[in-house]
Design a protein around this motif. Structure first.
Motif, PDB file in Angstrom:
ATOM      1  N   SER A  68      15.201 -14.855  -2.898  1.00 33.07           N
ATOM      2  CA  SER A  68      15.774 -15.598  -4.020  1.00 33.07           C
ATOM      3  C   SER A  68      16.247 -16.978  -3.588  1.00 33.07           C
ATOM      4  O   SER A  68      16.032 -17.971  -4.294  1.00 33.07           O
ATOM      5  CB  SER A  68      16.941 -14.809  -4.633  1.00 33.07           C
ATOM      6  N   ARG A  97      13.127 -19.012  -3.222  1.00 32.42           N
ATOM      7  CA  ARG A  97      12.410 -19.236  -4.491  1.00 32.42           C
ATOM      8  C   ARG A  97      13.194 -20.095  -5.470  1.00 32.42           C
ATOM      9  O   ARG A  97      12.653 -20.989  -6.102  1.00 32.42           O
ATOM     10  CB  ARG A  97      12.114 -17.873  -5.131  1.00 32.42           C
ATOM     11  N   ALA A 138       4.892 -13.206  -7.855  1.00 32.17           N
ATOM     12  CA  ALA A 138       5.575 -14.462  -8.179  1.00 32.17           C
ATOM     13  C   ALA A 138       4.620 -15.637  -8.040  1.00 32.17           C
ATOM     14  O   ALA A 138       3.753 -15.656  -7.173  1.00 32.17           O
ATOM     15  CB  ALA A 138       6.782 -14.659  -7.259  1.00 32.17           C
ATOM     16  N   LEU A 186       5.806 -21.645  -5.423  1.00 28.08           N
ATOM     17  CA  LEU A 186       7.172 -22.115  -5.242  1.00 28.08           C
ATOM     18  C   LEU A 186       7.422 -23.298  -6.176  1.00 28.08           C
ATOM     19  O   LEU A 186       6.603 -24.207  -6.270  1.00 28.08           O
ATOM     20  CB  LEU A 186       7.379 -22.537  -3.782  1.00 28.08           C
ATOM     21  N   GLY A 232       7.279 -21.557 -10.958  1.00 25.08           N
ATOM     22  CA  GLY A 232       7.335 -20.203 -11.502  1.00 25.08           C
ATOM     23  C   GLY A 232       7.232 -20.190 -13.014  1.00 25.08           C
ATOM     24  O   GLY A 232       7.353 -21.203 -13.691  1.00 25.08           O
ATOM     25  N   ALA A 273      12.933 -22.392   2.564  1.00 26.34           N
ATOM     26  CA  ALA A 273      12.094 -23.035   1.545  1.00 26.34           C
ATOM     27  C   ALA A 273      11.621 -24.407   2.001  1.00 26.34           C
ATOM     28  O   ALA A 273      10.566 -24.878   1.571  1.00 26.34           O
ATOM     29  CB  ALA A 273      12.850 -23.143   0.228  1.00 26.34           C
ATOM     30  N   TRP A 309       3.846 -20.305   1.128  1.00 29.92           N
ATOM     31  CA  TRP A 309       4.598 -19.534   0.143  1.00 29.92           C
ATOM     32  C   TRP A 309       3.952 -18.158  -0.067  1.00 29.92           C
ATOM     33  O   TRP A 309       4.639 -17.157  -0.172  1.00 29.92           O
ATOM     34  CB  TRP A 309       4.685 -20.292  -1.173  1.00 29.92           C
ATOM     35  N   ARG A 333       5.797 -14.654   0.495  1.00 28.79           N
ATOM     36  CA  ARG A 333       5.875 -13.655  -0.582  1.00 28.79           C
ATOM     37  C   ARG A 333       5.328 -12.308  -0.134  1.00 28.79           C
ATOM     38  O   ARG A 333       5.937 -11.262  -0.374  1.00 28.79           O
ATOM     39  CB  ARG A 333       5.072 -14.131  -1.795  1.00 28.79           C
TER      40      ARG A 333
END
Length: 192
Positions: free
Chosen positions: A25, A28, A88, A91, A94, A163, A172, A176
């Motif tokens: 989280s 993201r 998801a 990055l 979303g 990130a 990414w 994930r």
């Protein structure tokens, strides 16, 4: 120093569903957007620890059917979250409905988080100092919530920093897949 604190810190800091979800989280959605999730986890683990101190942990241990039901719900929820993480989008690109956990969602997840239950039951069994149940519940709740707040802040901030390295779609995607796989593996660990 009370050895309970060292046990709780190690138990909650080590990788498990909360650590994986908070790191993902933070990466993201960013650190600030993940703060409700952080607060919900800290509050939720305190509630679980207090419930264990009041005897709910003993009830689960004494009723295998109830314990199995909790494990099955935990596995289903964890696998669902792993699937959501795997699916998801890119990055910072979303879908509009994607967002971090709310405080309530994070609190509710603790009720089926097998790691929190295991650490809380072990802490209550191994580090009780003979207080009456209400005082022991309060002692456990404060230790779990207080320490876990810092643990959650660390992992969500680590995710936000991570990130900075996840600038390409490939990076990414690898992140994930890694986080979703780790989360899925934590579901399997419920039955070990």
């Amino acid at each position: 120093m009370d050895p309970l604190y060292a046990f709780v810190f190690v138990g909650l800091f080590s990788p498990g569903p909360n650590v994986i979800l908070l790191t993902a989280s933070g990466a993201r959605f960013g650190f600030r957007a993940t703060l409700p999730h952080v607060l919900g986890v800290a509050l939720g683990v305190g509630v679980i620890a207090a419930a264990v101190g009041l005897g709910v942990g003993a009830l689960l241990l004494a009723n295998p059917g109830l314990s199995l039901g909790l494990k099955l719900v935990a596995v289903a929820w964890i696998l669902f979250m792993a699937w959501q993480l795997l699916r998801a989008g890119e990055l910072n690109q979303g879908k509009a409905k994607e967002r971090p956990f709310t405080i309530l969602q994070a609190v509710l997840f603790q009720w089926v988080n097998p790691k929190v239950w295991a650490v809380a039951i072990a802490a209550a069994a191994g580090y009780s100092i003979g207080l009456n149940p209400l005082d022991e519940a309060q002692r456990l709740a404060l230790a779990f919530s207080g320490l876990n707040l810092f643990v959650c802040l660390f992992w969500s901030f680590a995710g936000a920093l991570l990130a900075l390295l996840l600038k390409t779609p490939r990076a990414w995607m690898i992140f994930r897949i890694s986080m979703a796989t780790a989360l899925g593996a934590s579901a399997v660990m419920v039955f070990l």
